[in-house]
Design a protein around this motif. Sequence first.
Motif, mmCIF file in Angstrom:
data_model
loop_
_atom_site.group_PDB
_atom_site.id
_atom_site.type_symbol
_atom_site.label_atom_id
_atom_site.label_comp_id
_atom_site.label_asym_id
_atom_site.label_seq_id
_atom_site.Cartn_x
_atom_site.Cartn_y
_atom_site.Cartn_z
ATOM 1 N N HIS A 188 -2.944 -18.845 2.177
ATOM 2 C CA HIS A 188 -3.422 -17.809 2.798
ATOM 3 C C HIS A 188 -2.124 -17.136 3.506
ATOM 4 N N GLY A 189 -2.253 -16.278 4.261
ATOM 5 C CA GLY A 189 -1.316 -15.357 5.116
ATOM 6 C C GLY A 189 -1.067 -14.192 4.490
ATOM 7 N N ASP A 190 0.087 -13.394 4.679
ATOM 8 C CA ASP A 190 0.598 -12.017 4.338
ATOM 9 C C ASP A 190 0.872 -11.880 2.831
ATOM 10 N N ALA A 191 0.938 -12.944 2.064
ATOM 11 C CA ALA A 191 1.061 -12.897 0.670
ATOM 12 C C ALA A 191 -0.325 -12.812 0.018
ATOM 13 N N TYR A 192 -1.439 -13.086 0.735
ATOM 14 C CA TYR A 192 -2.928 -12.988 0.210
ATOM 15 C C TYR A 192 -3.675 -12.087 1.198
ATOM 16 N N THR A 193 -2.901 -11.013 1.877
ATOM 17 C CA THR A 193 -3.622 -10.134 2.577
ATOM 18 C C THR A 193 -3.451 -8.751 2.036
ATOM 19 N N VAL A 194 -4.591 -7.770 1.774
ATOM 20 C CA VAL A 194 -4.604 -6.722 1.234
ATOM 21 C C VAL A 194 -4.742 -5.493 2.384
ATOM 22 N N ASN A 195 -4.359 -4.187 2.170
ATOM 23 C CA ASN A 195 -4.314 -3.361 3.155
ATOM 24 C C ASN A 195 -5.662 -2.519 2.830
ATOM 25 N N LEU A 196 -6.123 -2.339 3.804
ATOM 26 C CA LEU A 196 -7.467 -1.186 3.804
ATOM 27 C C LEU A 196 -7.706 0.041 3.935
ATOM 28 N N GLU A 197 -6.380 0.531 4.202
ATOM 29 C CA GLU A 197 -6.189 2.107 4.437
ATOM 30 C C GLU A 197 -6.796 2.806 3.325
ATOM 31 N N SER A 198 -6.908 2.607 2.163
ATOM 32 C CA SER A 198 -7.455 3.231 1.212
ATOM 33 C C SER A 198 -8.471 2.539 0.308
ATOM 34 N N ASP A 199 -9.873 2.740 0.492
ATOM 35 C CA ASP A 199 -10.859 2.202 -0.191
ATOM 36 C C ASP A 199 -10.559 2.562 -1.678
ATOM 37 N N ALA A 200 -10.186 3.584 -2.183
ATOM 38 C CA ALA A 200 -10.006 3.878 -3.408
ATOM 39 C C ALA A 200 -9.244 3.036 -4.079
#
Length: 283
Positions: A188-200
């Motif tokens: 877990h951590g940053d390497a397994y985190t995705v950005n939610l800014e664009s749902d598309a």
Amino acid sequence: MIPQRLRRFLRLQRLSAGLVGLTFGVLISILANWLSDRGTRLIPFLVALLIISIVVALVLYLREPFSPVKVAIRAPVTIHNELDARQYARPGFVGFVPYYTPRWSSPASKLDAEARKKAIEESDFAALDIENSNLMPTVQAIISHKERLKHCWLIATAGQEGEGSGAFTSLLINYLQAKHGIGCKFYHGDAYTVNLESDAELPRRIYDRVLAIFGEAERIGLSPQDLVVDVTTGIRSMALGATLACLDAEHTIEFVGTAYDNSGNPTGPLYPIIFNFEALPGQ
């Protein structure tokens, strides 16, 4: 990462294509020599043959056009108890960390922002009433594989101002370890985190992240059959991306199911349902 079965197929495909190309080249050379000996007398015949071939191909296509891509859905399996777990549990698990939300009827829903933040930082499971929150489907999915589980990848989300489910990853892991004795290795951590800014863009980001995890799993000795990708939690676009990453007939997905009443409200115990899909090209 290319699945092992696909790699074997591609090796055979390259070999067969090479043999076909070599044979075709020899035949073309022989045909060219044969035509040069007979001059231009065969040109009308060849033009007529080409036209006939095109007409035949069009007629066959119009009579039976190419069918669209279909998805073969294999018979699902479920994990209801320890006997099922011994047979179907996987050593590798990939899933999402949901944004913690207690049920409206839970006392935890009455906590103010400061009290909730403090409870999360201290992993106060009682105050947060984990058993009556949206973390439980993920918890149930993971503990159902406890019999064999060795590696667990947790994909979280991050928003523009730091908001996201990543803040609840440690809470989830601590709960699994303290309450259910899960002793696997967590990724877990940053390497397994995705950005939610664009749902598309989220389906593609999840798709790429899951494929990268497949590569990591292969490097530590896990085969595709050793993994399961859980799509129960997370938002819809995340589940879509993860599902598309598993359409190779080798990887499997699961979601946590239950029983429902006539109004669609869950009424029964939670249990994982494991599916295997395969995208079949049109004929």
